[in-house]
Design a protein around this motif. Structure first.
Motif, PDB file in Angstrom:
ATOM      1  N   ASP A 101      -8.459  15.264 -10.394  1.00 48.27           N
ATOM      2  CA  ASP A 101      -7.855  14.693  -9.147  1.00 48.27           C
ATOM      3  C   ASP A 101      -7.974  13.108  -9.175  1.00 48.27           C
ATOM      4  N   PHE A 102      -7.038  12.562  -9.919  1.00 51.89           N
ATOM      5  CA  PHE A 102      -7.248  11.163  -9.995  1.00 51.89           C
ATOM      6  C   PHE A 102      -6.523  10.387  -9.035  1.00 51.89           C
ATOM      7  N   THR A 103      -5.477  10.842  -8.439  1.00 47.65           N
ATOM      8  CA  THR A 103      -4.989  10.150  -7.186  1.00 47.65           C
ATOM      9  C   THR A 103      -5.923  10.195  -5.965  1.00 47.65           C
ATOM     10  N   ALA A 104      -6.785  11.210  -5.547  1.00 46.13           N
ATOM     11  CA  ALA A 104      -7.775  11.185  -4.704  1.00 46.13           C
ATOM     12  C   ALA A 104      -8.864  10.203  -4.839  1.00 46.13           C
ATOM     13  N   ALA A 105      -9.462  10.407  -6.036  1.00 39.56           N
ATOM     14  CA  ALA A 105     -10.307   9.477  -6.514  1.00 39.56           C
ATOM     15  C   ALA A 105     -10.208   8.076  -6.416  1.00 39.56           C
ATOM     16  N   TYR A 106      -8.899   7.875  -6.932  1.00 39.47           N
ATOM     17  CA  TYR A 106      -8.594   6.290  -6.805  1.00 39.47           C
ATOM     18  C   TYR A 106      -8.520   5.589  -5.532  1.00 39.47           C
ATOM     19  N   LEU A 107      -7.763   6.730  -4.160  1.00 40.68           N
ATOM     20  CA  LEU A 107      -7.654   6.269  -3.156  1.00 40.68           C
ATOM     21  C   LEU A 107      -9.052   6.114  -2.534  1.00 40.68           C
ATOM     22  N   GLU A 108     -10.007   7.087  -2.877  1.00 37.64           N
ATOM     23  CA  GLU A 108     -11.454   6.682  -2.252  1.00 37.64           C
ATOM     24  C   GLU A 108     -12.191   5.434  -2.693  1.00 37.64           C
ATOM     25  N   LEU A 109     -11.855   5.181  -4.108  1.00 39.33           N
ATOM     26  CA  LEU A 109     -12.216   3.832  -4.834  1.00 39.33           C
ATOM     27  C   LEU A 109     -11.675   2.697  -4.063  1.00 39.33           C
ATOM     28  N   GLU A 110     -10.376   2.731  -3.808  1.00 38.19           N
ATOM     29  CA  GLU A 110      -9.878   1.556  -2.855  1.00 38.19           C
ATOM     30  C   GLU A 110     -10.551   1.428  -1.669  1.00 38.19           C
ATOM     31  N   GLN A 111     -10.939   2.426  -0.941  1.00 37.66           N
ATOM     32  CA  GLN A 111     -11.514   2.197   0.432  1.00 37.66           C
ATOM     33  C   GLN A 111     -13.094   1.659   0.134  1.00 37.66           C
ATOM     34  N   LEU A 112     -13.576   2.119  -1.016  1.00 43.72           N
ATOM     35  CA  LEU A 112     -14.896   1.746  -1.168  1.00 43.72           C
ATOM     36  C   LEU A 112     -14.976   0.140  -1.457  1.00 43.72           C
ATOM     37  N   SER A 113     -13.918  -0.108  -2.406  1.00 49.10           N
ATOM     38  CA  SER A 113     -13.818  -1.634  -2.583  1.00 49.10           C
ATOM     39  C   SER A 113     -13.648  -2.534  -1.463  1.00 49.10           C
ATOM     40  N   SER A 114     -13.139  -2.110  -0.231  1.00 44.64           N
ATOM     41  CA  SER A 114     -12.959  -2.809   0.866  1.00 44.64           C
ATOM     42  C   SER A 114     -14.077  -2.787   1.740  1.00 44.64           C
ATOM     43  N   GLY A 161       0.645  -1.224  -0.133  1.00 41.79           N
ATOM     44  CA  GLY A 161       0.044   0.068   0.158  1.00 41.79           C
ATOM     45  C   GLY A 161       0.849   1.079   0.014  1.00 41.79           C
ATOM     46  N   LEU A 162       1.931   1.353   0.837  1.00 44.53           N
ATOM     47  CA  LEU A 162       2.764   2.352   0.844  1.00 44.53           C
ATOM     48  C   LEU A 162       3.415   2.683  -0.656  1.00 44.53           C
ATOM     49  N   ARG A 163       3.912   1.597  -1.240  1.00 44.27           N
ATOM     50  CA  ARG A 163       4.514   1.725  -2.582  1.00 44.27           C
ATOM     51  C   ARG A 163       3.514   2.317  -3.504  1.00 44.27           C
ATOM     52  N   LEU A 164       2.186   1.790  -3.353  1.00 49.31           N
ATOM     53  CA  LEU A 164       1.098   2.180  -4.361  1.00 49.31           C
ATOM     54  C   LEU A 164       1.008   3.768  -4.234  1.00 49.31           C
ATOM     55  N   GLU A 165       0.799   4.324  -2.747  1.00 51.12           N
ATOM     56  CA  GLU A 165       0.543   5.479  -2.457  1.00 51.12           C
ATOM     57  C   GLU A 165       1.641   6.322  -3.005  1.00 51.12           C
ATOM     58  N   ALA A 166       2.729   5.964  -2.789  1.00 50.63           N
ATOM     59  CA  ALA A 166       4.052   6.871  -3.308  1.00 50.63           C
ATOM     60  C   ALA A 166       3.993   6.960  -4.840  1.00 50.63           C
ATOM     61  N   LYS A 167       3.636   5.959  -5.523  1.00 48.82           N
ATOM     62  CA  LYS A 167       3.486   6.130  -6.836  1.00 48.82           C
ATOM     63  C   LYS A 167       2.374   6.951  -7.250  1.00 48.82           C
ATOM     64  N   LEU A 168       1.420   6.962  -6.592  1.00 46.58           N
ATOM     65  CA  LEU A 168       0.325   7.863  -7.132  1.00 46.58           C
ATOM     66  C   LEU A 168       0.695   9.377  -6.763  1.00 46.58           C
ATOM     67  N   ARG A 169       1.140   9.595  -5.665  1.00 40.18           N
ATOM     68  CA  ARG A 169       1.489  11.075  -5.423  1.00 40.18           C
ATOM     69  C   ARG A 169       2.717  11.449  -6.421  1.00 40.18           C
ATOM     70  N   GLU A 170       3.403  10.561  -7.005  1.00 37.97           N
ATOM     71  CA  GLU A 170       4.409  10.999  -8.021  1.00 37.97           C
ATOM     72  C   GLU A 170       3.470  11.296  -9.161  1.00 37.97           C
ATOM     73  N   VAL A 171       2.436  10.450  -9.710  1.00 36.09           N
ATOM     74  CA  VAL A 171       1.668  10.789 -10.768  1.00 36.09           C
ATOM     75  C   VAL A 171       0.907  11.857 -10.603  1.00 36.09           C
ATOM     76  N   ALA A 172       0.414  12.276  -9.478  1.00 36.07           N
ATOM     77  CA  ALA A 172      -0.422  13.549  -9.031  1.00 36.07           C
ATOM     78  C   ALA A 172       0.354  14.764  -9.449  1.00 36.07           C
ATOM     79  N   ALA A 173       1.422  14.598  -8.820  1.00 36.61           N
ATOM     80  CA  ALA A 173       2.537  15.966  -8.934  1.00 36.61           C
ATOM     81  C   ALA A 173       2.849  16.218 -10.687  1.00 36.61           C
TER      82      ALA A 173
END
Length: 299
Positions: A199-212, A29-41
């Protein structure tokens, strides 16, 4: 690492195995979050460039309109400044002609010009808008995409190939939101707002939470695929597209086009060309012109 895995498989207790699994999930999860932050920047940087480009185009158009207005008003002032003495005097009335006999009053019928002398009307070609450029495809003019394609993940030794693929996708990125045939319910309202703001990073993180927290459904798959595609993750987007393919006719044309772009992102050029051929051959598909453009650029 191998001894650690052997220990977990042979001698570890159930609690140790569960703790190790939780640690591995946390690291992923940490690796995915770091990658999403880089893409968002990177997306934010590209967005600022796009805004500056649009601002420059707008200033150029305003300057052109101001020049035309100045020329028009200066010409009117020059016309009204002519002195009265230089105006033409009224012409004298022409002498009245004698009445002709009744037989001379009958007008002869007008002769029609020969067919060879009739010139066809010239077609007026409207030039393309300089602010919103278009792509000429045979007799069609296709507007350029509103937004650029996402930046590709840098791969060592493939810098030129990635740059060429990015330039190709920039010309084909006809990707819009909201998605066709998709009804967003209350659970996805926050995701919908973030996607409208790109804001695709924030949207994807919310979708990950909804999927759980809720069962997987078509809306979740479609939104996850869209977010992954907009962040350059073509292979992962294809996995979600496969889950909803052919389920709803209203969104099938857009889904086919997005799958073609995801195939290009995943470096599956031959499969993308085959899918674009199917789209271009369907006269009822609204993306047929974009597919013909893609096939022309992929030649």
């Amino acid at each position: 690492m191998e001894k650690y895995e052997q220990y977990l498989s042979d001698n570890a207790e159930d609690d140790e195995r569960r703790a190790a699994a939780q640690v591995m999930e946390g690291l992923a999860g940490l690796r995915l979050e770091a990658k999403l932050r880089e893409v968002a920047a990177e997306q934010a940087t590209q967005h600022r460039r796009t805004l500056w480009r649009k601002l420059l185009f707008t200033l150029a158009a305003l300057a052109f309109l101001a020049a035309v207005a100045y020329w028009f008003f200066s010409k009117n002032e020059a016309t009204t400044s002519v002195p009265p003495s230089e105006k033409q005097a009224p012409s004298a009335p022409a002498p009245r002609k004698e009445q002709a006999p009744e037989q001379d009053k009958l007008e002869k019928p007008r002769e029609k010009p020969p067919i060879a002398q009739i010139k066809p009307k010239e077609e007026v070609l409207v030039p393309p808008d300089p602010i919103f450029p278009t792509f000429a495809l045979q007799d069609e003019l296709i507007p350029e995409p509103l937004n650029p394609a996402p930046d590709l993940v840098a791969t060592r030794g493939q810098g030129e190939a990635n740059a060429a693929l990015k330039a190709l996708l920039d010309q084909l990125w006809y990707v819009t939101y909201p998605l066709q045939g998709l009804e967003v319910s209350g659970a996805f309202s926050s995701v919908d707002e973030n996607l409208k703001k790109r804001d695709f990073t924030a949207a994807y993180l919310e979708l990950e939470q909804l999927s759980s927290t809720q069962a997987t459904n078509d809306t979740l798959h479609y939104l996850q695929a869209y977010c992954l595609m907009e962040t350059g993750e073509g292979q992962e987007a294809l996995l979600h597209f496969a889950q909803i393919q052919g389920r709803q006719l209203a969104r099938e044309p857009q889904l086919q086009w997005y799958r073609g772009l995801a195939l290009l992102l995943a470096d599956k050029r031959s499969e993308a060309i085959a899918l674009f051929n199917v789209i271009a051959a369907n006269s009822g598909n609204p993306y047929r012109r974009q597919a013909r453009k893609a096939l022309k650029l992929l030649q």
